[in-house]
Design a protein around this motif. Sequence first.
Motif, PDB file in Angstrom:
ATOM      1  N   GLY A   1       0.842  -1.189   0.000  1.00 38.33           N
ATOM      2  CA  GLY A   1       0.000   0.000   0.000  1.00 38.33           C
ATOM      3  C   GLY A   1       0.873   1.233   0.000  1.00 38.33           C
ATOM      4  O   GLY A   1       2.082   1.166   0.257  1.00 38.33           O
ATOM      5  N   THR A   2       0.280   2.374  -0.300  1.00 37.95           N
ATOM      6  CA  THR A   2       1.002   3.651  -0.251  1.00 37.95           C
ATOM      7  C   THR A   2       0.727   4.293   1.096  1.00 37.95           C
ATOM      8  O   THR A   2      -0.434   4.571   1.429  1.00 37.95           O
ATOM      9  N   PRO A   3       1.741   4.517   1.917  1.00 38.31           N
ATOM     10  CA  PRO A   3       1.506   5.016   3.276  1.00 38.31           C
ATOM     11  C   PRO A   3       1.042   6.471   3.308  1.00 38.31           C
ATOM     12  O   PRO A   3       1.432   7.285   2.482  1.00 38.31           O
ATOM     13  N   GLU A   4       0.214   6.736   4.290  1.00 41.85           N
ATOM     14  CA  GLU A   4      -0.235   8.098   4.605  1.00 41.85           C
ATOM     15  C   GLU A   4       0.668   8.643   5.712  1.00 41.85           C
ATOM     16  O   GLU A   4       0.920   7.958   6.699  1.00 41.85           O
ATOM     17  N   ILE A   5       1.164   9.853   5.539  1.00 38.57           N
ATOM     18  CA  ILE A   5       1.995  10.486   6.568  1.00 38.57           C
ATOM     19  C   ILE A   5       1.091  11.130   7.606  1.00 38.57           C
ATOM     20  O   ILE A   5       0.208  11.921   7.267  1.00 38.57           O
ATOM     21  N   LEU A   6       1.286  10.821   8.856  1.00 36.54           N
ATOM     22  CA  LEU A   6       0.436  11.327   9.923  1.00 36.54           C
ATOM     23  C   LEU A   6       0.871  12.715  10.375  1.00 36.54           C
ATOM     24  O   LEU A   6       2.054  13.075  10.292  1.00 36.54           O
ATOM     25  N   SER A   7      -0.090  13.476  10.872  1.00 37.95           N
ATOM     26  CA  SER A   7       0.235  14.770  11.471  1.00 37.95           C
ATOM     27  C   SER A   7       1.025  14.529  12.754  1.00 37.95           C
ATOM     28  O   SER A   7       1.048  13.418  13.303  1.00 37.95           O
ATOM     29  N   ASP A   8       1.665  15.582  13.258  1.00 34.80           N
ATOM     30  CA  ASP A   8       2.445  15.443  14.489  1.00 34.80           C
ATOM     31  C   ASP A   8       1.569  14.954  15.645  1.00 34.80           C
ATOM     32  O   ASP A   8       1.985  14.102  16.438  1.00 34.80           O
ATOM     33  N   ASP A   9       0.352  15.514  15.742  1.00 30.68           N
ATOM     34  CA  ASP A   9      -0.535  15.124  16.841  1.00 30.68           C
ATOM     35  C   ASP A   9      -0.963  13.670  16.716  1.00 30.68           C
ATOM     36  O   ASP A   9      -0.989  12.935  17.709  1.00 30.68           O
ATOM     37  N   GLU A  10      -1.307  13.243  15.485  1.00 26.92           N
ATOM     38  CA  GLU A  10      -1.729  11.851  15.331  1.00 26.92           C
ATOM     39  C   GLU A  10      -0.550  10.913  15.508  1.00 26.92           C
ATOM     40  O   GLU A  10      -0.687   9.815  16.058  1.00 26.92           O
ATOM     41  N   ASN A  11       0.625  11.337  15.068  1.00 32.34           N
ATOM     42  CA  ASN A  11       1.815  10.517  15.292  1.00 32.34           C
ATOM     43  C   ASN A  11       2.035  10.307  16.782  1.00 32.34           C
ATOM     44  O   ASN A  11       2.327   9.178  17.217  1.00 32.34           O
ATOM     45  N   PHE A  12       1.878  11.354  17.575  1.00 28.70           N
ATOM     46  CA  PHE A  12       2.077  11.208  19.013  1.00 28.70           C
ATOM     47  C   PHE A  12       1.017  10.289  19.612  1.00 28.70           C
ATOM     48  O   PHE A  12       1.321   9.476  20.501  1.00 28.70           O
ATOM     49  N   ARG A  13      -0.208  10.390  19.108  1.00 23.57           N
ATOM     50  CA  ARG A  13      -1.251   9.489  19.588  1.00 23.57           C
ATOM     51  C   ARG A  13      -0.902   8.042  19.256  1.00 23.57           C
ATOM     52  O   ARG A  13      -1.059   7.141  20.088  1.00 23.57           O
ATOM     53  N   VAL A  14      -0.415   7.811  18.037  1.00 27.49           N
ATOM     54  CA  VAL A  14      -0.030   6.458  17.629  1.00 27.49           C
ATOM     55  C   VAL A  14       1.131   5.952  18.475  1.00 27.49           C
ATOM     56  O   VAL A  14       1.142   4.791  18.911  1.00 27.49           O
ATOM     57  N   LEU A  15       2.113   6.804  18.720  1.00 24.45           N
ATOM     58  CA  LEU A  15       3.240   6.404  19.566  1.00 24.45           C
ATOM     59  C   LEU A  15       2.771   6.074  20.979  1.00 24.45           C
ATOM     60  O   LEU A  15       3.248   5.100  21.593  1.00 24.45           O
ATOM     61  N   THR A  16       1.850   6.866  21.491  1.00 20.43           N
ATOM     62  CA  THR A  16       1.287   6.601  22.820  1.00 20.43           C
ATOM     63  C   THR A  16       0.578   5.259  22.849  1.00 20.43           C
ATOM     64  O   THR A  16       0.769   4.449  23.773  1.00 20.43           O
ATOM     65  N   ASP A  17      -0.229   5.011  21.817  1.00 14.98           N
ATOM     66  CA  ASP A  17      -0.942   3.731  21.730  1.00 14.98           C
ATOM     67  C   ASP A  17       0.042   2.567  21.584  1.00 14.98           C
ATOM     68  O   ASP A  17      -0.189   1.479  22.129  1.00 14.98           O
ATOM     69  N   LEU A  18       1.122   2.800  20.832  1.00 12.32           N
ATOM     70  CA  LEU A  18       2.123   1.752  20.627  1.00 12.32           C
ATOM     71  C   LEU A  18       2.756   1.357  21.956  1.00 12.32           C
ATOM     72  O   LEU A  18       2.880   0.170  22.280  1.00 12.32           O
TER      73      LEU A  18
END
Length: 211
Positions: free
Chosen positions: A107-124
């Motif tokens: 698939g072609t990846p979507e680049i996340l916003s800084d806020d969503e990236n932090f949310r994803v990192l938190t969830d990770l």
Amino acid sequence: MRRTPHFLLEDTLEVKRLIRENPWATLVSHTAHGLVASHYPIVLEETADDEISIVSHVGRPDETSHELGRHELLVIVQGPHGYVSPAWYPADQIIPTWNHVTAHLYGTPEILSDDENFRVLTDLVDHFERRMPEPVSLALDEEGSRRVARGTVGIRLRVTRFDARLKLSQNKAPEVAERIIGALEGDGPYAHPALADEMRRVHRPTDEGTA
């Protein structure tokens, strides 16, 4: 991967299980400068049964090296795998093999916003810490965690196609498969209980659970 009918895995739910249980993945891009590969943890997002979506992050400058968002990305997920000795076969079968569970996700990846990236990192972090007796969370120092997060780029990959294999001796007679499973569950040099468990999933008797 070689397209052997015995070993094709086409069940989306089984591919999702593979991702959940094996979150360390290889990311491969065919860029203007050649092939680039990196290794990162991934987390499966909750989606419809016939959809696969994963989130992850890369450390800068890997987003540039991979040219993320500009073309298709290959994510390789590798489950249990191991050597299968012909010593576990009948005497007239002397060719060894390597059993494995593997999925190639595209698939072609979507680049996340800084806020969503932090949310994803938190969830990770929360995803992996939940097994710990005293889980650690990025929320313990959100300001400091956000500073560290600026060194990463979050991505979401909505999988448009996959190519997966369960190569688990499906081409062997039931008694041979059972002998292989027993050896993998033993204490020999190629023992591999996790691979044995995968084999039991596909070699489970079809009438199991019936009267």
